[in-house]
Scaffold this motif. Structure first.
Motif, PDB file in Angstrom:
ATOM      1  N   ILE A 151       0.843  -1.199   0.000  1.00 58.13           N
ATOM      2  CA  ILE A 151       0.000   0.000   0.000  1.00 58.13           C
ATOM      3  C   ILE A 151       0.882   1.254   0.000  1.00 58.13           C
ATOM      4  CG2 ILE A 151      -1.715   1.321   1.305  1.00 58.13           C
ATOM      5  CD1 ILE A 151      -2.770  -1.438   2.310  1.00 58.13           C
ATOM      6  N   LEU A 152       1.941   1.242   0.813  1.00 59.01           N
ATOM      7  CA  LEU A 152       2.843   2.390   0.854  1.00 59.01           C
ATOM      8  C   LEU A 152       3.496   2.601  -0.510  1.00 59.01           C
ATOM      9  CD1 LEU A 152       4.373   4.683   2.174  1.00 59.01           C
ATOM     10  CD2 LEU A 152       5.982   2.993   3.115  1.00 59.01           C
ATOM     11  N   TRP A 153       3.983   1.529  -1.132  1.00 56.52           N
ATOM     12  CA  TRP A 153       4.615   1.652  -2.447  1.00 56.52           C
ATOM     13  C   TRP A 153       3.622   2.223  -3.470  1.00 56.52           C
ATOM     14  CZ3 TRP A 153       9.108   2.212  -4.493  1.00 56.52           C
ATOM     15  CH2 TRP A 153       9.295   2.019  -5.861  1.00 56.52           C
ATOM     16  N   HIS A 154       2.400   1.695  -3.453  1.00 54.48           N
ATOM     17  CA  HIS A 154       1.361   2.187  -4.360  1.00 54.48           C
ATOM     18  C   HIS A 154       1.091   3.670  -4.125  1.00 54.48           C
ATOM     19  CE1 HIS A 154      -2.869   3.153  -5.322  1.00 54.48           C
ATOM     20  NE2 HIS A 154      -2.600   2.502  -6.435  1.00 54.48           N
ATOM     21  N   ASN A 155       0.969   4.067  -2.859  1.00 48.90           N
ATOM     22  CA  ASN A 155       0.673   5.463  -2.537  1.00 48.90           C
ATOM     23  C   ASN A 155       1.821   6.397  -2.918  1.00 48.90           C
ATOM     24  OD1 ASN A 155      -1.828   4.689  -1.661  1.00 48.90           O
ATOM     25  ND2 ASN A 155      -1.412   4.961   0.515  1.00 48.90           N
ATOM     26  N   LEU A 156       3.046   5.929  -2.775  1.00 44.73           N
ATOM     27  CA  LEU A 156       4.198   6.738  -3.191  1.00 44.73           C
ATOM     28  C   LEU A 156       4.187   6.938  -4.709  1.00 44.73           C
ATOM     29  CD1 LEU A 156       6.990   5.224  -0.922  1.00 44.73           C
ATOM     30  CD2 LEU A 156       6.205   7.606  -0.889  1.00 44.73           C
ATOM     31  N   GLN A 157       3.893   5.857  -5.437  1.00 50.31           N
ATOM     32  CA  GLN A 157       3.814   5.953  -6.898  1.00 50.31           C
ATOM     33  C   GLN A 157       2.703   6.921  -7.310  1.00 50.31           C
ATOM     34  OE1 GLN A 157       5.851   4.323  -9.144  1.00 50.31           O
ATOM     35  NE2 GLN A 157       7.025   3.605  -7.398  1.00 50.31           N
ATOM     36  N   LEU A 158       1.567   6.823  -6.650  1.00 54.43           N
ATOM     37  CA  LEU A 158       0.433   7.703  -6.946  1.00 54.43           C
ATOM     38  C   LEU A 158       0.779   9.159  -6.643  1.00 54.43           C
ATOM     39  CD1 LEU A 158      -2.529   7.692  -7.893  1.00 54.43           C
ATOM     40  CD2 LEU A 158      -3.187   7.412  -5.489  1.00 54.43           C
ATOM     41  N   LEU A 159       1.435   9.392  -5.522  1.00 54.91           N
ATOM     42  CA  LEU A 159       1.847  10.751  -5.147  1.00 54.91           C
ATOM     43  C   LEU A 159       2.771  11.335  -6.211  1.00 54.91           C
ATOM     44  CD1 LEU A 159       2.047  13.103  -3.108  1.00 54.91           C
ATOM     45  CD2 LEU A 159       3.948  11.875  -2.064  1.00 54.91           C
ATOM     46  N   GLN A 160       3.739  10.552  -6.650  1.00 63.75           N
ATOM     47  CA  GLN A 160       4.674  11.025  -7.666  1.00 63.75           C
ATOM     48  C   GLN A 160       3.944  11.381  -8.960  1.00 63.75           C
ATOM     49  OE1 GLN A 160       7.204  11.880  -5.849  1.00 63.75           O
ATOM     50  NE2 GLN A 160       8.819  10.859  -7.011  1.00 63.75           N
ATOM     51  N   LYS A 161       3.019  10.517  -9.350  1.00 64.13           N
ATOM     52  CA  LYS A 161       2.267  10.730 -10.587  1.00 64.13           C
ATOM     53  C   LYS A 161       1.389  11.975 -10.486  1.00 64.13           C
ATOM     54  CE  LYS A 161      -1.032   8.252 -13.532  1.00 64.13           C
ATOM     55  NZ  LYS A 161      -1.823   7.031 -13.649  1.00 64.13           N
ATOM     56  N   ARG A 162       0.665  12.104  -9.374  1.00 66.32           N
ATOM     57  CA  ARG A 162      -0.245  13.243  -9.216  1.00 66.32           C
ATOM     58  C   ARG A 162       0.501  14.571  -9.124  1.00 66.32           C
ATOM     59  NH1 ARG A 162      -5.054  11.095  -5.168  1.00 66.32           N
ATOM     60  NH2 ARG A 162      -6.051   9.765  -6.730  1.00 66.32           N
ATOM     61  N   THR A 163       1.605  14.603  -8.373  1.00 70.84           N
ATOM     62  CA  THR A 163       2.340  15.868  -8.268  1.00 70.84           C
ATOM     63  C   THR A 163       3.003  16.225  -9.592  1.00 70.84           C
ATOM     64  OG1 THR A 163       4.203  14.690  -7.230  1.00 70.84           O
ATOM     65  CG2 THR A 163       2.686  15.859  -5.762  1.00 70.84           C
ATOM     66  N   ALA A 164       3.472  15.219 -10.332  1.00 74.28           N
ATOM     67  CA  ALA A 164       4.062  15.501 -11.652  1.00 74.28           C
ATOM     68  C   ALA A 164       3.013  16.071 -12.599  1.00 74.28           C
ATOM     69  CB  ALA A 164       4.690  14.232 -12.229  1.00 74.28           C
ATOM     70  N   LEU A 165       1.798  15.510 -12.554  1.00 75.41           N
ATOM     71  CA  LEU A 165       0.729  16.022 -13.412  1.00 75.41           C
ATOM     72  C   LEU A 165       0.290  17.430 -13.003  1.00 75.41           C
ATOM     73  CD1 LEU A 165      -1.563  12.892 -13.907  1.00 75.41           C
ATOM     74  CD2 LEU A 165      -0.374  14.162 -15.702  1.00 75.41           C
ATOM     75  N   ALA A 166       0.159  17.649 -11.709  1.00 76.73           N
ATOM     76  CA  ALA A 166      -0.346  18.934 -11.220  1.00 76.73           C
ATOM     77  C   ALA A 166       0.704  20.041 -11.272  1.00 76.73           C
ATOM     78  CB  ALA A 166      -0.865  18.785  -9.794  1.00 76.73           C
ATOM     79  N   TYR A 167       1.963  19.700 -10.968  1.00 76.79           N
ATOM     80  CA  TYR A 167       2.991  20.726 -10.793  1.00 76.79           C
ATOM     81  C   TYR A 167       4.144  20.637 -11.791  1.00 76.79           C
ATOM     82  CZ  TYR A 167       0.577  21.118  -6.306  1.00 76.79           C
ATOM     83  OH  TYR A 167      -0.359  21.259  -5.323  1.00 76.79           O
TER      84      TYR A 167
END
Length: 194
Positions: free
Chosen positions: A26-42
């Motif tokens: 779950i942590l690995w998945h959430n880290l991947q999601l965080l990276q993807k979302r921040t890259a898209l947003a910022y």
């Protein structure tokens, strides 16, 4: 001494593993999601670097379980992978100039700046980053001999300081860090298409 557990029966006899997820996954998945979302947003990810998944799963697991010092070793690895790479510059760019300048003057580190950014989004940054703060406290356990004082930091995870079920402690810590990263990921503003 008890009977065969349902999960073991499903896995061994029926070849259908139980529908549960490990906190590490779950942590690995959430880290991947965080990276993807921040890259898209910022236009860039929040974490400046990420380990390869094989390295991550070798270092981050709930089986650090022989002693409180092992719990602290897990926290040291979690801090190195999850907290240290947080891009302070990116967070500063998302704060209003007055808050960014105040954060710079106070020399706020990654976790406090992350909490400040979450506060600007009208969220409870301190609550969301509480597990990360606990990891930061406990990572010092292998360098300090006063482990009884350090064990008080387990309260940040809702774990009694005198708990000796170290595998459960590690599982709880990883799970709460995963939840914290998930909440940070959910806070990232989604760019609307169109």
């Amino acid at each position: 001494d008890g009977g065969l557990s349902e999960e073991l029966h499903m896995s061994q006899n029926l070849a259908r593993p139980a529908n549960t997820a490990a906190p590490e996954s779950i942590l690995w998945h959430n880290l991947q999601l965080l990276q993807k979302r921040t890259a898209l947003a910022y236009g860039q990810p929040l974490l400046q670097q990420m380990p390869h998944d094989s390295e991550f799963f070798c270092l981050i697991h709930r089986f650090y379980c022989d002693s409180f010092e092992d719990v602290c070793e897990l926290c040291k690895e979690l801090h190195r992978i999850v907290c240290e790479p947080i891009d302070i510059g990116l967070l500063n760019s998302k704060l209003d100039p007055a808050n960014a300048e105040a954060a710079n003057k106070q020399k706020l580190r990654q976790i406090k700046r992350l909490a400040l950014w979450l506060d600007t989004l009208k969220l409870d940054g301190r609550r969301i980053t509480q597990a990360l703060a606990g990891v930061a406290d406990l990572r010092q356990g292998d360098a300090h001999t006063k482990s009884s004082e350090l064990q008080e930091s387990l309260k940040l995870f809702g774990v009694p300081p005198n708990c000796t079920d170290y595998q459960q402690v590690c599982c709880e810590i990883i799970g709460q860090v995963a939840n914290s990263i998930g909440a940070v990921s959910d806070a990232v503003p989604v760019k609307s298409g169109g």
